[in-house]
Design an enzyme around this catalytic site. Sequence first.
Site, PDB file in Angstrom:
ATOM      1  N   GLY A  95       5.532  -0.828   7.106  1.00 15.49           N
ATOM      2  CA  GLY A  95       5.911   0.286   7.976  1.00 15.49           C
ATOM      3  C   GLY A  95       6.679   1.342   7.208  1.00 15.49           C
ATOM      4  O   GLY A  95       6.630   1.395   5.973  1.00 15.49           O
ATOM      5  N   TRP A 139       0.894  -1.162   0.000  1.00 12.73           N
ATOM      6  CA  TRP A 139       0.000   0.000   0.000  1.00 12.73           C
ATOM      7  C   TRP A 139       0.925   1.202   0.000  1.00 12.73           C
ATOM      8  O   TRP A 139       1.632   1.452   0.980  1.00 12.73           O
ATOM      9  CB  TRP A 139      -0.873  -0.048   1.246  1.00 12.73           C
ATOM     10  N   GLU A 150     -16.838   6.718   2.870  1.00 12.22           N
ATOM     11  CA  GLU A 150     -15.733   5.813   2.605  1.00 12.22           C
ATOM     12  C   GLU A 150     -16.065   4.728   1.591  1.00 12.22           C
ATOM     13  O   GLU A 150     -15.172   4.292   0.876  1.00 12.22           O
ATOM     14  CB  GLU A 150     -15.124   5.237   3.893  1.00 12.22           C
ATOM     15  N   HIS A 166     -25.813  28.158  11.185  1.00 10.17           N
ATOM     16  CA  HIS A 166     -24.681  29.073  11.345  1.00 10.17           C
ATOM     17  C   HIS A 166     -23.743  29.019  10.137  1.00 10.17           C
ATOM     18  O   HIS A 166     -22.567  29.369  10.253  1.00 10.17           O
ATOM     19  CB  HIS A 166     -23.948  28.761  12.652  1.00 10.17           C
ATOM     20  N   GLU A 169     -20.844   9.004  12.378  1.00  6.29           N
ATOM     21  CA  GLU A 169     -20.483   7.672  11.900  1.00  6.29           C
ATOM     22  C   GLU A 169     -21.198   7.364  10.586  1.00  6.29           C
ATOM     23  O   GLU A 169     -20.608   6.814   9.650  1.00  6.29           O
ATOM     24  CB  GLU A 169     -20.793   6.623  12.985  1.00  6.29           C
ATOM     25  N   LYS A 179     -19.249   6.520   7.086  1.00  3.37           N
ATOM     26  CA  LYS A 179     -19.491   5.244   6.404  1.00  3.37           C
ATOM     27  C   LYS A 179     -19.881   5.485   4.953  1.00  3.37           C
ATOM     28  O   LYS A 179     -19.377   4.837   4.045  1.00  3.37           O
ATOM     29  CB  LYS A 179     -20.597   4.498   7.160  1.00  3.37           C
ATOM     30  N   LYS A 231      -7.506  -1.411   5.697  1.00  6.21           N
ATOM     31  CA  LYS A 231      -8.208  -1.856   6.905  1.00  6.21           C
ATOM     32  C   LYS A 231      -7.437  -1.474   8.159  1.00  6.21           C
ATOM     33  O   LYS A 231      -8.005  -1.002   9.123  1.00  6.21           O
ATOM     34  CB  LYS A 231      -8.413  -3.378   6.850  1.00  6.21           C
TER      35      LYS A 231
END
Length: 610
Positions: free
Chosen positions: A101, A74, A489, A505, A482, A486, A605
């Site tokens: 890493g 990734w 994403e 506002h 949440e 969801k 993930k």
Amino acid sequence: MCGIVGYIGYRESQPILIEGLKKLEYRGYDSAGIAVQTEQGLEVTKTVGRLANLESRLSGDPLRGTVGIGHTRWATHGKPSDVNSHPHTDNSLKFSVVHNGIIENYLELKEELVQAGHRFLSETDTEVISHLISVEYDGDIVKAVQRAVKKMRGAFALGVLTEYEPDRLVAVRYASPLIIGVGDGEKYIASDIPAILEHTRDIYILNDGEMAVLTRDAVELLTIEGNFISKEIFHVDWDLMTAEKAGFDHFMLKEIHEQPKAYRDTMLGRISDDGRSVELSELKMTAEQLKGINRVHIVACGTALHAGLVGKNVIESLVRVPVETDVASEYRYRSPIITPDTLVIVVSQSGETADTLAALREAQRCGARVLAITNVVGSSVAREADDVIITLAGPEIAVASTKAYSSQLIAFFLFGLYWAQTVGTRDEAAVAQVLAAMQSLPEQVEKLLAQAEVIKEVAESISHHSSLFFIGRGVDYAVAMEGSLKLKEISYIHSEAYAAGELKHGTLALIEEGTPVIALLTQEDLYEKMLSNIKETKARGAHVLGIVNEGQEQEVAKSVDRQFAIPRTLPLLTPALSVIPLQLLSYYASLALGHDVDKPRNLAKSVTVE
Ligand code: AGP
């Protein structure tokens, strides 16, 4: 995030590596590769894109040999490309490395190596490691790895092979998870258990600063300083089937449907037989210590942070202790005010999120006691925290967290009640009332799931829009956040969550004819206020879906365009129900748009880099 698999045994390694990497696909990746000790020496095949690309490249030219390492990358340093994919080698092609890493000082190290005549092919930090190991090699790969690792700063899990010692596989863990699998005449390394579960259930979990030297018949465990250590084998008792789709089209849908079980399992053994008190025997903190806590920081990322927002509400209302919530990536850099009477609660499904782990360490460094709520036994967060509440949601594979979030809510309800009963802010009857309501939640979720088709229709209609809003007050606002995350994403539709009273506002300017608004109205004391805020949006043309309590439908009918009712529960517990239609909404919107529900673009993930 990247995935690592390694094998040494008597079988062909290529299929074991590829199958193992497939089990890690859920972590998110953009390229993949393997290195195998073949009769010709150490050979590498790697390619950008999905594992299917790698398989098709290998189909004409398989790598034959019984020792190998594999990786799904990734991208962090350098774009996704063949050359940036792992495994990486040195210039002699005698050393090969897979790495998860980040090596923070890689530029410095690279410069020195370049000056010494090394040529680099990729933009990655990992390639530096293979060169460093080759420089340090003087006939013993373990010593070479130890010396190389001493020069590196950052986070790494490594799998290392050298053609000079074809019967050894070296693994290192430093701030990035790695496990060792033990079989008969076969050994494995992996960044996560599902990768090797098909082959063995006996694993060693490496701690930071530890390494392992694998041969076919033995695993030697040592520190990176070279001191031998011993460890207990951890026996995995969950099944691979639990980590597979079990007839559902996607892991996310399966995991949404597993929530009744996750709720039951998370409550199991934690409520007294008479249903009047909470028993959290896993907590090491004493009643006295709990009584001494005067402030709480809840620290987490993404969905876990949203569970923390509900947790804040739960603790403040049950225990009346002030709670701050914090984004983990901000926490340690803002010099948080941590006093000896502060409890820091970290929340993490994976237990490996780099930012959350760093926040945990910072809190402990400042003298706080840390309680972790996590789904993974043996994870870094679970091992390092002072107290741990494990959510028993089972493995969560879809990138979008669902059952982990809602089980975190259950953990907060239990902890809040436990604390309240310990300090006496709630009497036994009040605790028993909440516990009885909690025990009805699994069945109530089942009822909600049976109405998925209604939400599917709404999802299909909102999928044509490019922007929408989620609004709520109090704990409904936390759930709105949440729901919005969801949707973003996995459907890539832009949405924002707003405290309903705050819309006027500024944000109200964005509401126009047809803008979808999802309004949560589960808090009766805020009900009238919510209706006014809904009217403000409707007056500007919004199309409103109300998430209401059963029995309120008639009253709300005039104020909203559509509604979806959740079963009655106590106001404190509604998030465990109201989140279900929001999860379904994002799932079906993503499906309607033809996206990869379980592996949304750009996301991983387990986010093990800062
Ligand atoms: C959830 O849907 C997200 N994919 C993400 O926000 C996630 O919750 C976050 O990265 C934290 O992960 P953790 O719970 O494993 O620490």
